[in-house]
Design a protein around this motif. Structure first.
Motif, mmCIF file in Angstrom:
data_model
loop_
_atom_site.group_PDB
_atom_site.id
_atom_site.type_symbol
_atom_site.label_atom_id
_atom_site.label_comp_id
_atom_site.label_asym_id
_atom_site.label_seq_id
_atom_site.Cartn_x
_atom_site.Cartn_y
_atom_site.Cartn_z
ATOM 1 N N HIS A 137 0.828 -1.211 0.000
ATOM 2 C CA HIS A 137 0.000 0.000 0.000
ATOM 3 C C HIS A 137 0.865 1.266 0.000
ATOM 4 C CE1 HIS A 137 -3.268 -2.734 0.956
ATOM 5 N NE2 HIS A 137 -2.774 -3.020 2.132
ATOM 6 N N ALA A 196 -0.774 4.626 -0.181
ATOM 7 C CA ALA A 196 -1.573 5.102 0.956
ATOM 8 C C ALA A 196 -0.695 5.585 2.108
ATOM 9 C CB ALA A 196 -2.502 3.990 1.452
ATOM 10 N N ALA A 233 1.021 11.226 4.809
ATOM 11 C CA ALA A 233 0.055 10.493 5.630
ATOM 12 C C ALA A 233 0.680 10.121 6.973
ATOM 13 C CB ALA A 233 -0.416 9.242 4.890
ATOM 14 N N TYR A 268 -1.705 10.163 16.680
ATOM 15 C CA TYR A 268 -1.404 9.129 17.677
ATOM 16 C C TYR A 268 -0.399 9.604 18.733
ATOM 17 C CZ TYR A 268 -4.308 5.559 15.609
ATOM 18 O OH TYR A 268 -5.395 4.844 15.184
ATOM 19 N N MET A 321 -10.147 7.588 9.338
ATOM 20 C CA MET A 321 -9.214 6.463 9.431
ATOM 21 C C MET A 321 -8.001 6.759 10.308
ATOM 22 S SD MET A 321 -7.425 6.461 5.638
ATOM 23 C CE MET A 321 -5.868 5.709 6.156
ATOM 24 N N LEU A 322 -7.663 8.033 10.533
ATOM 25 C CA LEU A 322 -6.524 8.372 11.385
ATOM 26 C C LEU A 322 -6.957 8.911 12.751
ATOM 27 C CD1 LEU A 322 -3.948 9.896 8.878
ATOM 28 C CD2 LEU A 322 -4.165 7.548 9.688
ATOM 29 N N CYS A 323 -8.197 8.652 13.112
ATOM 30 C CA CYS A 323 -8.723 9.066 14.423
ATOM 31 C C CYS A 323 -8.543 7.895 15.386
ATOM 32 C CB CYS A 323 -10.200 9.444 14.252
ATOM 33 S SG CYS A 323 -11.266 9.191 15.678
ATOM 34 N N PRO A 324 -7.656 8.025 16.390
ATOM 35 C CA PRO A 324 -7.379 6.895 17.300
ATOM 36 C C PRO A 324 -8.618 6.355 18.006
ATOM 37 C CG PRO A 324 -5.678 8.573 17.525
ATOM 38 C CD PRO A 324 -6.751 9.173 16.644
ATOM 39 N N VAL A 328 -10.518 4.073 15.645
ATOM 40 C CA VAL A 328 -9.855 2.796 15.376
ATOM 41 C C VAL A 328 -9.938 1.881 16.597
ATOM 42 C CG1 VAL A 328 -7.609 1.735 14.902
ATOM 43 C CG2 VAL A 328 -8.364 3.742 13.604
ATOM 44 N N ALA A 346 -4.108 13.317 3.711
ATOM 45 C CA ALA A 346 -3.666 11.994 4.175
ATOM 46 C C ALA A 346 -4.777 10.955 4.074
ATOM 47 C CB ALA A 346 -3.168 12.079 5.615
ATOM 48 N N THR A 348 -8.091 6.511 -1.682
ATOM 49 C CA THR A 348 -7.084 5.466 -1.900
ATOM 50 C C THR A 348 -6.546 4.948 -0.569
ATOM 51 O OG1 THR A 348 -6.411 6.394 -4.013
ATOM 52 C CG2 THR A 348 -4.802 4.988 -2.889
ATOM 53 N N ALA A 349 -6.259 5.871 0.341
ATOM 54 C CA ALA A 349 -5.764 5.464 1.660
ATOM 55 C C ALA A 349 -6.855 4.714 2.422
ATOM 56 C CB ALA A 349 -5.304 6.690 2.444
ATOM 57 N N ALA A 397 -7.098 1.040 1.439
ATOM 58 C CA ALA A 397 -6.069 0.209 2.086
ATOM 59 C C ALA A 397 -6.421 -0.010 3.560
ATOM 60 C CB ALA A 397 -4.696 0.879 1.961
ATOM 61 N N PHE A 398 -6.908 1.025 4.216
ATOM 62 C CA PHE A 398 -7.299 0.914 5.625
ATOM 63 C C PHE A 398 -8.400 -0.133 5.819
ATOM 64 C CE2 PHE A 398 -10.266 2.118 8.975
ATOM 65 C CZ PHE A 398 -9.444 2.234 10.073
ATOM 66 N N TYR A 442 -9.157 -2.595 3.968
ATOM 67 C CA TYR A 442 -8.622 -3.928 3.689
ATOM 68 C C TYR A 442 -7.827 -4.441 4.891
ATOM 69 C CZ TYR A 442 -5.896 -7.642 1.521
ATOM 70 O OH TYR A 442 -5.316 -8.850 1.237
ATOM 71 N N GLU A 443 -6.932 -3.618 5.410
ATOM 72 C CA GLU A 443 -6.074 -4.054 6.515
ATOM 73 C C GLU A 443 -6.865 -4.285 7.801
ATOM 74 O OE1 GLU A 443 -2.948 -5.000 6.474
ATOM 75 O OE2 GLU A 443 -2.908 -4.694 4.302
ATOM 76 N N TYR A 444 -7.877 -3.473 8.046
ATOM 77 C CA TYR A 444 -8.664 -3.617 9.272
ATOM 78 C C TYR A 444 -9.866 -4.546 9.092
ATOM 79 C CZ TYR A 444 -5.922 -0.424 12.049
ATOM 80 O OH TYR A 444 -4.904 0.138 12.772
#
Lengths: 168, 168, 168, 168
Positions: free
Chosen positions: B89, B92, B97, B105, C53-56, C59, C92, C96-97, C100-101, C103-105
């Motif tokens: 990826h 991404a 990013a 984080y 997707m980048l909010c802790p 997630v 960020a 596209t990002a 991937a997120f 998929y990974e999660y």
């Protein structure tokens, strides 16, 4: 090596200049065929988890941590012992109750019942180490010297480092 | 000292007979005013957390563990570094990013972007260490030698012990 | 039924006198063959997890809770939808990002990208619901009415009760 | 509303066609000035957490969940009761030991000691509900009918939904 401050843990003077750890005074053992003594364990690091079976912090943190220590380090290097230091609710935390507790919680390492005192609610080993309460985690090095004593929660990272330092 | 088996962790031959750890190959640094090198950190233990920002195991386990290490050990003894080893990826997980990720984080330790390879999806430092994936935790001792390399989760107890062993 | 106070959650006036929930305004869908609308989901309870997707907190708490909801309630009764409401770090958190997120999660439920606004950093659906940030959990009843909107963490017990109340 | 399968939980026939829940048979109460009966609680949902003080699953999961229920729902709607159903280690789990346990674990809701049976190790209320072990979570609706009975862990999401369904 220095550690950053750990609110709840206490470091006796013996940590800087370690002295021989007081011998255990025990009225009864569980999970071992014959009584253990610190003297007989010389050559190995001894980790003592002092607990009470009705102490929530012991059940949630201290005892599971002791089990993790036993599972992580080789028995030839590190011995884990439980010490039932009853200083309150004596009528509820009898050896009979402890036996059921150890069975239900699947505690497999040797557990000593700290010898009651005639003069005080504090049992004898607890008094000899001047423990402030439960859980208390005690580390004794290969030479039998007291290296660390933590009242309350101590992190696995720090404890792992201290155990390794005690092997040297 | 021996440890009991830890399924996911891997121990390179260098662990038994430690060799000099390969130098980091970095395209960009975050959270540091000037680039770091392993050579310049000689004298301190170096803990490298190799991660990808979209790797769930890195976010849930590896990075919080790296933060705990930084909070537990004195900076004069132990340096924690993040290494963003993007091998999938790529579109991404750009440096832009990553910058947002580190901000959200609250990762405060220095983080290096592993230098991309022209010939492979695997970046250059990741290849030099033959890492199998992320998260990978790497321990380098005060003399700059590779002492441990763990792929996947490794317990705090074991890591604490290994960090202490690396200080000696 | 009343609940005891829940610091972080907010209850719009619509909760007492529920009104029709604003329709989703979406630039792109993931995990669904065709676009969804609240109108087309009438008859089922709709749970919307608004996240970045980048909010802790999203997630660690919001998205796993949405997955648990999907696993607990029958799809004929309750539909779970993710809504990617990017209001910061736009460069960020691109589609596209996000792909991937997801998929990974291993996020399998339908996820909508909230339509960006030309005039503001706040995307259009987020603005229509007057959301205060992410994560925000929204409950819409079988009649399409907004029944609850929580910013921040809300307990599973309370959410389970509110979902059941929305089915009636 | 249907739920997806929940391995450990059991649903008596009464869940589909709820019948009046058997009255509690109690030898002693804690945390209440006067004895409670299901009959006297008619009009409110009653949640009964059947536990043993030395049952690890009760201490780690069942009792904390009961506390969360008490903290989440208004007392006018939902009453939480503990039921100490001792069916093993009777000599360890006496009322005296239970009193110390409730104090140390800060259990504030009313707790009943299930009446021992002369003929069996299973106490009388436990037998009347045909419980399979501990922890068991029982839900009784405003009309006094048994609506759900779960042996082992049940999720907060599902329980929240069932409690709400029992209020209707």
């Amino acid at each position: 090596m220095d550690f950053y401050g750990m609110g709840e843990s206490t470091e006796p003077a013996t940590f800087q200049r370690p002295q021989l750890a007081p011998e255990l005074v025990v009225s009864r053992w569980f999970n071992t065929d014959e009584p253990l003594t610190l003297a007989s364990l010389r050559g190995r690091v001894v980790v003592i988890e002092a607990f009470q079976m009705l102490c929530p912090g012991c059940v949630a943190h201290g005892l599971p941590q002791a089990v993790r220590i036993q599972q992580t380090f080789a028995a030839a290097d590190v011995v884990v012992i439980g010490l039932h230091t009853v200083f309150e609710h004596h009528e509820a935390m009898t050896p009979t109750a402890l036996e059921a507790f150890l069975y239900e919680y699947r505690i497999r390492f040797p557990v000593a019942v700290d010898m009651p005192s005639e003069a005080s609610a504090i049992p004898q080993t607890m008094a000899a180490y001047a423990m402030q309460g439960t859980p208390t985690m005690i580390l004794i090095d290969r030479q039998g010297r007291l290296r660390a004593q933590h009242f309350g929660e101590v992190s696995d990272l720090r404890l792992g480092a201290e155990i390794m330092a005690s092997t040297i």
